[in-house]
Design an enzyme around this catalytic site. Structure first.
Site, short mmCIF file in Angstrom:
data_model
loop_
_atom_site.label_atom_id
_atom_site.label_comp_id
_atom_site.label_asym_id
_atom_site.label_seq_id
_atom_site.Cartn_x
_atom_site.Cartn_y
_atom_site.Cartn_z
N CYS A 100 3.45 19.25 2.48
CA CYS A 100 3.13 18.29 3.09
C CYS A 100 3.51 16.99 2.75
O CYS A 100 3.99 16.60 1.55
CB CYS A 100 1.59 18.17 2.99
N ASP A 101 3.57 15.92 3.54
CA ASP A 101 4.00 14.74 3.46
C ASP A 101 3.26 13.93 2.39
O ASP A 101 3.93 13.15 1.70
CB ASP A 101 4.14 13.84 4.61
N TYR A 126 0.80 -1.24 -0.10
CA TYR A 126 0.14 -0.03 0.09
C TYR A 126 0.79 1.06 -0.12
O TYR A 126 0.37 2.21 0.19
CB TYR A 126 -0.89 0.02 1.27
N CYS A 150 -12.92 16.38 14.02
CA CYS A 150 -12.14 15.65 12.97
C CYS A 150 -11.55 16.80 12.04
O CYS A 150 -10.35 16.55 11.03
CB CYS A 150 -13.10 14.94 12.11
N CYS A 160 -21.97 19.55 10.69
CA CYS A 160 -21.78 18.10 11.34
C CYS A 160 -21.22 18.44 12.81
O CYS A 160 -20.57 19.28 12.89
CB CYS A 160 -20.69 17.42 10.51
N CYS A 205 -8.22 14.85 6.36
CA CYS A 205 -6.92 15.03 5.65
C CYS A 205 -7.17 15.43 4.19
O CYS A 205 -7.85 14.81 3.43
CB CYS A 205 -5.77 13.91 5.52
N ARG A 218 3.37 -6.36 4.06
CA ARG A 218 4.59 -5.73 4.62
C ARG A 218 5.75 -6.62 4.08
O ARG A 218 6.31 -7.56 5.18
CB ARG A 218 4.70 -5.39 5.92
N CYS A 263 -20.15 19.03 5.73
CA CYS A 263 -18.99 19.08 7.06
C CYS A 263 -19.69 20.35 8.03
O CYS A 263 -19.42 20.30 9.17
CB CYS A 263 -17.74 19.22 6.45
N CYS A 271 -4.08 23.50 8.38
CA CYS A 271 -2.78 22.85 8.46
C CYS A 271 -1.61 23.60 7.80
O CYS A 271 -1.99 24.87 7.58
CB CYS A 271 -2.63 21.58 7.61
#
Length: 428
Positions: A294-295, A42, A345, A339, A349, A156, A336, A279
């Site tokens: 960002c990662d 993954y 939350c 909500c 992301c 893995r 959202c 973020c």
């Protein structure tokens, strides 16, 4: 296209360098980019990194400049170095010895700061020498392990296609022997999601005291891959894990999401970036010195600068980076905004948002189940009741909550399922 100003931004006079004026930020650094000795099914990063660039490991001059700038521009009091990959141990112990020496060198100019080092690893190279080094220099260590052997070895594999579970467990035991209790990082994928109870118990029994669960959502050719977790499975997994933790290990084991949920319930900003309302203050430095938003966005569009040319503080305040961070809040759909769980939350992301967060329904199921119980435990804890007594009290209350619910009645949790197919298995 580089999202940076057209003129260099590394002038010390271009902004106020006093700690009070600096924006807080952290950096995840990838000294070997996506190079890895494993081939997890993954993995989202193997094709995104730049491990095929000129040198295998970050050059010393880039490392030096990165550490110098990071320390100089950090508001403190802690400068957090998270060494990530790929597999960061491939850089070798001498690389990190040099990094420690450079940290000590540049801390002399910032006596108000201290450095914190965290290594995120698959553990395969962690022999006694590695563990001694990490212990001697007070590294925190995160080890990726997907629960039990069945789940872990499903995806893995090492680069040769071999199972890795036993070697990972051995690495964890070496770390513990060296005085390090590693964080356990477990992905929630299509396999682990089926076995929440078993996965949690396997991680708990490794005795490190801390675990975190990272959902896998990978899109390819417009569709979510088969190894990704579905929203429904994610919610069921979190509820199963919460049940095991809450009624068996409350006060003895920490689960990151549950701790962060409790923090958010007190009105404080979560530490997890995907739970925060905005973020953009967790930057990525690649081995060539490139800085990314960002990662999950290590791509040309989100390359905002480089340590060779730019100031971290200036990059944080550029319109593109500010827009990136604020888009988490400004692009939320009405569903959202209406909500009741948005404050917990943060909309999820950005990587997994097309409209609402892909795993939204799973998170809702978790919040619906967990929040009422967390609030009760927090209330009792505020009354100075010890954890074992809290556990006994909430178990009694939980049994009373369901004592008049029949197997074929609709489950009170609101899932629409019969009780026997839903929360009956979660009554302690």
């Amino acid at each position: 296209m580089r999202m940076i100003p057209s003129t260099p931004s590394d002038s010390a006079s271009s902004h106020d360098n006093s700690p009070q004026a600096m924006m807080p930020f952290v950096v995840m650094v990838k000294p070997i980019s996506s190079a890895c000795n494993m081939r997890c099914g993954y993995c989202y990063y193997l094709e995104a990194g730049n491990e095929k660039t000129s040198s295998f490991t970050m050059k010393e001059e880039v490392l030096d400049l990165f550490i110098q700038k990071y320390i100089r521009e950090s508001p403190g009091p802690v400068v957090s170095f998270t060494w990530h990959g790929g597999e960061p141990t491939l850089a070798g112990i001498p690389f990190y010895e040099k990094a420690i020496a450079l940290q000590e060198k540049y801390l002399k100019d910032r006596p108000d700061l201290e450095c914190w080092n965290n290594l995120q690893t698959n553990g395969l190279l962690l022999d006694d020498d590695w563990c001694s080094f990490l212990s001697a220099h007070h590294f925190d260590v995160g080890v990726s392990i997907d629960g039990n052997k069945l789940c872990h070895d499903y995806y893995r594999k090492d680069a040769a296609g071999n199972d890795t579970y036993e070697r990972t467990v051995q690495a964890i035991e070496r770390l513990k022997k060296a005085g390090i209790r590693p964080d356990l990082l477990c992905t929630v994928n299509s396999e682990t999601a089926k076995r929440g109870k078993e996965v949690y118990r396997s991680l708990r029994d490794l005795g490190t005291g801390w675990m975190q669960f990272i959902p896998i959502v990978v899109r390819k050719d417009g569709s979510v891959t088969a190894d990704s977790v579905t929203p429904e499975a994610y919610g069921a997994f979190l509820k199963d894990v919460f049940f095991e933790w809450f009624y068996h290990d409350l006060g003895r084991t920490e689960v990151q999401l549950f701790s962060e949920t409790a923090l958010a319930l007190t009105g404080k900003k979560p530490n997890l970036c995907w739970m925060a309302p905005t973020c953009g203050n967790v930057l990525i430095v690649e081995k060539d010195g490139g800085i990314y938003s960002c990662d999950h966005f290590v791509d040309p569009r989100h390359r905002i600068g480089s340590v060779q040319q730019d100031s971290f503080q200036t990059l944080l305040s550029t319109d593109p980076q500010k827009s990136f961070g604020l888009s988490k809040k400004t692009s939320l759909p009405k569903e959202c905004l209406d909500c009741p769980w948005l404050s917990l939350c943060g909309g999820g992301c950005l990587k997994d948002r097309e409209g609402k967060y892909y795993l939204c329904d799973g998170l809702k199921a978790y919040f619906d189940y967990a929040v009422i119980r967390l609030k009760r435990a927090m209330q009792l804890s505020a009354e100075k009741i010890p954890s074992p007594q809290i556990q006994s009290m909430v178990i009694q209350e939980e049994r009373a909550r369901y004592q008049h619910v029949g197997r074929n009645d609709l489950c009170p949790c609101g899932s629409g399922l019969k009780f026997k197919f839903c929360c009956q298995k979660r009554v302690p």
